[in-house]
Design a protein around this motif. Structure first.
Motif, PDB file in Angstrom:
ATOM      1  N   LYS A 272       0.829  -1.307  -0.121  1.00 16.88           N
ATOM      2  CA  LYS A 272       0.039  -0.087   0.213  1.00 16.88           C
ATOM      3  C   LYS A 272       1.089   1.355  -0.063  1.00 16.88           C
ATOM      4  N   GLN A 273       2.180   1.115   0.487  1.00 19.55           N
ATOM      5  CA  GLN A 273       2.983   2.285   0.457  1.00 19.55           C
ATOM      6  C   GLN A 273       3.936   2.250  -0.615  1.00 19.55           C
ATOM      7  N   TYR A 274       3.652   1.368  -1.733  1.00 18.11           N
ATOM      8  CA  TYR A 274       4.350   1.370  -3.087  1.00 18.11           C
ATOM      9  C   TYR A 274       5.792   0.921  -2.827  1.00 18.11           C
ATOM     10  N   LYS A 275       6.073  -0.157  -1.924  1.00 18.96           N
ATOM     11  CA  LYS A 275       7.160  -0.460  -1.667  1.00 18.96           C
ATOM     12  C   LYS A 275       7.325  -1.916  -1.823  1.00 18.96           C
ATOM     13  N   PRO A 276       7.089  -2.273  -3.332  1.00 24.26           N
ATOM     14  CA  PRO A 276       7.039  -3.863  -3.679  1.00 24.26           C
ATOM     15  C   PRO A 276       8.551  -4.684  -3.288  1.00 24.26           C
ATOM     16  N   VAL A 277       9.440  -3.994  -3.531  1.00 21.43           N
ATOM     17  CA  VAL A 277      10.850  -4.921  -3.040  1.00 21.43           C
ATOM     18  C   VAL A 277      11.139  -5.024  -1.660  1.00 21.43           C
ATOM     19  N   GLU A 278      10.779  -4.209  -0.965  1.00 24.50           N
ATOM     20  CA  GLU A 278      10.687  -4.292   0.265  1.00 24.50           C
ATOM     21  C   GLU A 278       9.898  -5.110   0.949  1.00 24.50           C
ATOM     22  N   ALA A 279       8.359  -5.502   0.229  1.00 26.92           N
ATOM     23  CA  ALA A 279       7.502  -6.594   0.540  1.00 26.92           C
ATOM     24  C   ALA A 279       8.159  -7.828   0.188  1.00 26.92           C
ATOM     25  N   LEU A 280       8.858  -7.910  -0.918  1.00 25.99           N
ATOM     26  CA  LEU A 280       9.428  -9.028  -1.428  1.00 25.99           C
ATOM     27  C   LEU A 280      10.512  -9.556  -0.473  1.00 25.99           C
ATOM     28  N   LYS A 281      11.348  -8.661   0.056  1.00 21.51           N
ATOM     29  CA  LYS A 281      12.169  -9.206   0.823  1.00 21.51           C
ATOM     30  C   LYS A 281      11.592  -9.547   2.104  1.00 21.51           C
ATOM     31  N   THR A 282      10.538  -8.934   2.622  1.00 19.90           N
ATOM     32  CA  THR A 282       9.935  -9.319   3.761  1.00 19.90           C
ATOM     33  C   THR A 282       9.437 -10.769   3.615  1.00 19.90           C
ATOM     34  N   ALA A 283       8.888 -10.941   2.524  1.00 18.96           N
ATOM     35  CA  ALA A 283       8.136 -12.043   2.107  1.00 18.96           C
ATOM     36  C   ALA A 283       9.317 -13.389   2.236  1.00 18.96           C
ATOM     37  N   LEU A 284      10.535 -13.118   1.690  1.00 17.26           N
ATOM     38  CA  LEU A 284      11.596 -13.829   1.639  1.00 17.26           C
ATOM     39  C   LEU A 284      12.324 -14.148   2.904  1.00 17.26           C
ATOM     40  N   GLU A 285      12.240 -13.303   3.949  1.00 15.14           N
ATOM     41  CA  GLU A 285      12.839 -13.455   5.278  1.00 15.14           C
ATOM     42  C   GLU A 285      12.325 -14.384   5.958  1.00 15.14           C
ATOM     43  N   GLY A 286      12.999 -15.269   6.571  1.00 10.46           N
ATOM     44  CA  GLY A 286      12.362 -15.975   7.648  1.00 10.46           C
ATOM     45  C   GLY A 286      11.535 -17.088   6.939  1.00 10.46           C
ATOM     46  N   SER A 287      12.021 -17.468   5.706  1.00 11.71           N
ATOM     47  CA  SER A 287      11.003 -18.461   4.984  1.00 11.71           C
ATOM     48  C   SER A 287      11.086 -20.007   5.693  1.00 11.71           C
ATOM     49  N   PRO A 288      10.038 -20.510   5.942  1.00 11.70           N
ATOM     50  CA  PRO A 288      10.275 -21.681   6.655  1.00 11.70           C
ATOM     51  C   PRO A 288      11.361 -22.619   6.022  1.00 11.70           C
ATOM     52  N   PRO A 289      12.473 -22.817   6.815  1.00  9.32           N
ATOM     53  CA  PRO A 289      13.490 -23.865   6.248  1.00  9.32           C
ATOM     54  C   PRO A 289      13.185 -25.165   6.523  1.00  9.32           C
ATOM     55  N   LYS A 290      13.376 -25.696   5.400  1.00  9.92           N
ATOM     56  CA  LYS A 290      13.068 -27.217   5.349  1.00  9.92           C
ATOM     57  C   LYS A 290      11.799 -28.049   5.855  1.00  9.92           C
TER      58      LYS A 290
ATOM     59  N   LYS B 243       4.515 -24.558   3.369  1.00 11.08           N
ATOM     60  CA  LYS B 243       5.026 -24.127   1.996  1.00 11.08           C
ATOM     61  C   LYS B 243       3.995 -23.286   1.271  1.00 11.08           C
ATOM     62  N   SER B 244       2.922 -23.916   1.176  1.00 12.62           N
ATOM     63  CA  SER B 244       1.740 -23.105   0.425  1.00 12.62           C
ATOM     64  C   SER B 244       1.606 -21.649   0.726  1.00 12.62           C
ATOM     65  N   ALA B 245       1.235 -21.531   2.066  1.00  7.76           N
ATOM     66  CA  ALA B 245       1.158 -20.304   2.626  1.00  7.76           C
ATOM     67  C   ALA B 245       2.220 -19.169   2.405  1.00  7.76           C
ATOM     68  N   ASN B 246       3.371 -19.894   2.467  1.00  9.60           N
ATOM     69  CA  ASN B 246       4.657 -19.028   2.365  1.00  9.60           C
ATOM     70  C   ASN B 246       4.801 -18.520   0.779  1.00  9.60           C
ATOM     71  N   TRP B 247       4.249 -19.613  -0.063  1.00  7.19           N
ATOM     72  CA  TRP B 247       4.569 -19.286  -1.608  1.00  7.19           C
ATOM     73  C   TRP B 247       3.265 -18.031  -2.004  1.00  7.19           C
ATOM     74  N   ILE B 248       2.208 -18.160  -1.175  1.00  2.00           N
ATOM     75  CA  ILE B 248       1.191 -17.395  -1.274  1.00  2.00           C
ATOM     76  C   ILE B 248       1.601 -15.849  -1.164  1.00  2.00           C
ATOM     77  N   VAL B 249       2.329 -15.761  -0.081  1.00  2.00           N
ATOM     78  CA  VAL B 249       2.995 -14.603   0.502  1.00  2.00           C
ATOM     79  C   VAL B 249       3.878 -13.919  -0.441  1.00  2.00           C
ATOM     80  N   VAL B 250       4.954 -14.850  -0.886  1.00  2.00           N
ATOM     81  CA  VAL B 250       6.072 -14.538  -1.851  1.00  2.00           C
ATOM     82  C   VAL B 250       5.287 -14.120  -3.243  1.00  2.00           C
ATOM     83  N   HIS B 251       4.308 -15.044  -3.543  1.00  2.00           N
ATOM     84  CA  HIS B 251       3.878 -14.511  -4.987  1.00  2.00           C
ATOM     85  C   HIS B 251       2.794 -13.277  -4.960  1.00  2.00           C
ATOM     86  N   ARG B 252       2.301 -12.902  -3.733  1.00  2.00           N
ATOM     87  CA  ARG B 252       1.592 -11.768  -3.781  1.00  2.00           C
ATOM     88  C   ARG B 252       2.724 -10.470  -3.940  1.00  2.00           C
ATOM     89  N   ALA B 253       3.660 -10.564  -3.080  1.00  2.00           N
ATOM     90  CA  ALA B 253       4.643  -9.499  -3.407  1.00  2.00           C
ATOM     91  C   ALA B 253       5.402  -9.664  -4.719  1.00  2.00           C
TER      92      ALA B 253
END
Length: 88
Positions: A29-47, A54-64
């Motif tokens: 909403k603040q027009y910061k899509p790259v920051e949104a993507l970085k936030t989506a990728l941070e702390g991704s469920p490891p292994k 996996k699905s919930a995390n992908w939805i968040v990353v895909h949205r960004a």
């Protein structure tokens, strides 16, 4: 007993992803899509083997990702660690 612990862990991961999703929506909403993507990728469920996580995390990353208009510029601005996470 081990399955019960994994289920609790999966619920904790889902809760973190939901929190991350709200933060990403705010950044978009603040027009910061790259920051949104970085936030989506941070702390991704490891292994995790939990498909819900996996699905919930992908939805968040895909949205960004879908909010980014200039993908080439986004890739060139990402730190290598984020690029590695995205490719996995």
């Amino acid at each position: 007993m081990a399955e019960h612990v994994q289920a609790d862990n999966a619920e904790a991961i889902i809760t973190r992803i939901e929190h991350k999703s709200r933060k990403i929506e705010s950044l978009l909403k603040q027009y910061k899509p790259v920051e949104a993507l970085k936030t989506a990728l941070e702390g991704s469920p490891p292994k995790t083997r939990d498909e819900r996580c996996k699905s919930a995390n992908w939805i968040v990353v895909h949205r960004a990702l879908m909010a980014i208009k200039d993908v080439d510029a986004m890739f060139s601005s990402l730190d290598p660690e984020y690029y590695d996470i995205l490719m996995k």
